[in-house]
Design a protein around this motif. Structure first.
Motif, PDB file in Angstrom:
ATOM      1  N   TYR A  29       0.855  -1.185   0.000  1.00  0.00           N
ATOM      2  CA  TYR A  29       0.000   0.000   0.000  1.00  0.00           C
ATOM      3  C   TYR A  29       0.895   1.241   0.000  1.00  0.00           C
ATOM      4  O   TYR A  29       2.117   1.157   0.222  1.00  0.00           O
ATOM      5  CB  TYR A  29      -0.965  -0.018   1.187  1.00  0.00           C
ATOM      6  CG  TYR A  29      -0.318  -0.213   2.531  1.00  0.00           C
ATOM      7  CD1 TYR A  29       0.019   0.880   3.327  1.00  0.00           C
ATOM      8  CD2 TYR A  29      -0.061  -1.499   3.017  1.00  0.00           C
ATOM      9  CE1 TYR A  29       0.603   0.710   4.565  1.00  0.00           C
ATOM     10  CE2 TYR A  29       0.520  -1.677   4.253  1.00  0.00           C
ATOM     11  CZ  TYR A  29       0.861  -0.573   5.026  1.00  0.00           C
ATOM     12  OH  TYR A  29       1.446  -0.755   6.244  1.00  0.00           O
ATOM     13  N   TYR A  31       1.611   3.961   1.866  1.00  0.00           N
ATOM     14  CA  TYR A  31       2.494   4.341   2.961  1.00  0.00           C
ATOM     15  C   TYR A  31       3.666   3.370   3.076  1.00  0.00           C
ATOM     16  O   TYR A  31       4.808   3.790   3.326  1.00  0.00           O
ATOM     17  CB  TYR A  31       1.718   4.403   4.276  1.00  0.00           C
ATOM     18  CG  TYR A  31       2.560   4.843   5.449  1.00  0.00           C
ATOM     19  CD1 TYR A  31       2.996   6.159   5.561  1.00  0.00           C
ATOM     20  CD2 TYR A  31       2.931   3.929   6.433  1.00  0.00           C
ATOM     21  CE1 TYR A  31       3.783   6.563   6.634  1.00  0.00           C
ATOM     22  CE2 TYR A  31       3.705   4.326   7.510  1.00  0.00           C
ATOM     23  CZ  TYR A  31       4.132   5.644   7.609  1.00  0.00           C
ATOM     24  OH  TYR A  31       4.916   6.033   8.674  1.00  0.00           O
ATOM     25  N   TRP A  67      -8.620  -3.237  -2.444  1.00  0.00           N
ATOM     26  CA  TRP A  67      -8.748  -2.808  -1.055  1.00  0.00           C
ATOM     27  C   TRP A  67      -8.713  -4.041  -0.171  1.00  0.00           C
ATOM     28  O   TRP A  67      -9.346  -5.055  -0.464  1.00  0.00           O
ATOM     29  CB  TRP A  67     -10.042  -2.047  -0.841  1.00  0.00           C
ATOM     30  CG  TRP A  67      -9.963  -0.658  -1.396  1.00  0.00           C
ATOM     31  CD1 TRP A  67     -10.354  -0.247  -2.630  1.00  0.00           C
ATOM     32  CD2 TRP A  67      -9.442   0.494  -0.742  1.00  0.00           C
ATOM     33  NE1 TRP A  67     -10.103   1.100  -2.788  1.00  0.00           N
ATOM     34  CE2 TRP A  67      -9.550   1.580  -1.632  1.00  0.00           C
ATOM     35  CE3 TRP A  67      -8.892   0.723   0.525  1.00  0.00           C
ATOM     36  CZ2 TRP A  67      -9.124   2.865  -1.306  1.00  0.00           C
ATOM     37  CZ3 TRP A  67      -8.485   2.003   0.848  1.00  0.00           C
ATOM     38  CH2 TRP A  67      -8.598   3.053  -0.056  1.00  0.00           C
ATOM     39  N   GLY A  70      -7.753  -3.460   7.028  1.00  0.00           N
ATOM     40  CA  GLY A  70      -6.596  -3.162   7.853  1.00  0.00           C
ATOM     41  C   GLY A  70      -6.635  -3.973   9.135  1.00  0.00           C
ATOM     42  O   GLY A  70      -7.672  -4.497   9.524  1.00  0.00           O
ATOM     43  N   ARG A  76      -6.863  -0.680   3.402  1.00  0.00           N
ATOM     44  CA  ARG A  76      -5.734  -0.139   2.650  1.00  0.00           C
ATOM     45  C   ARG A  76      -5.835  -0.578   1.199  1.00  0.00           C
ATOM     46  O   ARG A  76      -6.248  -1.699   0.910  1.00  0.00           O
ATOM     47  CB  ARG A  76      -4.418  -0.637   3.234  1.00  0.00           C
ATOM     48  CG  ARG A  76      -4.169  -0.146   4.629  1.00  0.00           C
ATOM     49  CD  ARG A  76      -2.844  -0.665   5.140  1.00  0.00           C
ATOM     50  NE  ARG A  76      -2.547  -0.068   6.417  1.00  0.00           N
ATOM     51  CZ  ARG A  76      -2.005  -0.713   7.432  1.00  0.00           C
ATOM     52  NH1 ARG A  76      -1.702  -1.984   7.310  1.00  0.00           N
ATOM     53  NH2 ARG A  76      -1.762  -0.104   8.560  1.00  0.00           N
ATOM     54  N   LYS A  77      -5.429   0.304   0.320  1.00  0.00           N
ATOM     55  CA  LYS A  77      -5.402  -0.003  -1.103  1.00  0.00           C
ATOM     56  C   LYS A  77      -4.029  -0.589  -1.432  1.00  0.00           C
ATOM     57  O   LYS A  77      -3.019   0.108  -1.387  1.00  0.00           O
ATOM     58  CB  LYS A  77      -5.655   1.264  -1.927  1.00  0.00           C
ATOM     59  CG  LYS A  77      -5.819   1.000  -3.405  1.00  0.00           C
ATOM     60  CD  LYS A  77      -6.189   2.288  -4.131  1.00  0.00           C
ATOM     61  CE  LYS A  77      -6.459   2.059  -5.597  1.00  0.00           C
ATOM     62  NZ  LYS A  77      -6.839   3.318  -6.277  1.00  0.00           N
ATOM     63  N   TYR A  78      -4.013  -1.879  -1.709  1.00  0.00           N
ATOM     64  CA  TYR A  78      -2.772  -2.570  -2.043  1.00  0.00           C
ATOM     65  C   TYR A  78      -2.565  -2.549  -3.551  1.00  0.00           C
ATOM     66  O   TYR A  78      -3.496  -2.777  -4.316  1.00  0.00           O
ATOM     67  CB  TYR A  78      -2.810  -4.024  -1.565  1.00  0.00           C
ATOM     68  CG  TYR A  78      -2.400  -4.197  -0.126  1.00  0.00           C
ATOM     69  CD1 TYR A  78      -1.131  -4.652   0.206  1.00  0.00           C
ATOM     70  CD2 TYR A  78      -3.289  -3.902   0.900  1.00  0.00           C
ATOM     71  CE1 TYR A  78      -0.757  -4.813   1.532  1.00  0.00           C
ATOM     72  CE2 TYR A  78      -2.911  -4.058   2.227  1.00  0.00           C
ATOM     73  CZ  TYR A  78      -1.652  -4.510   2.529  1.00  0.00           C
ATOM     74  OH  TYR A  78      -1.285  -4.661   3.835  1.00  0.00           O
TER      75      TYR A  78
END
Length: 114
Positions: A29, A31, A67, A70, A76-78
């Motif tokens: 993702y 971050y 998506w 979490g 989270r978009k992976y």
């Protein structure tokens, strides 16, 4: 030279290939990609730089996304690399190697000052 002091245009030139290489190793993702870029020596990559590039790579077909829930937090978009992305990565690696070889030859670390 401290990577945080590299000219921004150097980082921008290398960033798409670096992202493809990192996602080729493992889905991630945004971050996490930023953390891995920092750990690799790119310095801190701002979200305002990273996320538009991820969107462009996805639009160009180099990355897919999904998506995922979490761990106790928001989803989270992976991002994952596609076959087209692997081809782009291979082409980028060849072109980058050629570019850096030619640039190094022109800059010539051992060339005498003129």
């Amino acid at each position: 030279m401290d990577p945080t002091q590299w000219p921004a245009e150097w980082t921008r030139a290398a960033l798409a290939g670096a992202i493809l290489a990192l996602v080729n190793d493992e889905d991630a993702y945004g971050y996490l990609i930023a953390q891995r870029l920092t750990a690799a020596g790119f310095g801190a990559i701002k979200g305002s730089t990273l996320y538009p590039l991820l969107a462009r790579l996805e639009k160009d077909g180099a990355l897919g996304s999904a998506w995922q829930d979490g761990d106790g937090g928001p989803g989270r978009k992976y991002y994952s690399i596609t076959d087209a992305g692997r081809q782009m990565l291979d082409e980028h690696r060849r072109a980058w190697a050629d570019f850096t070889t030619k640039t190094t030859a022109v800059l010539g670390e051992n060339k005498e000052s003129r």
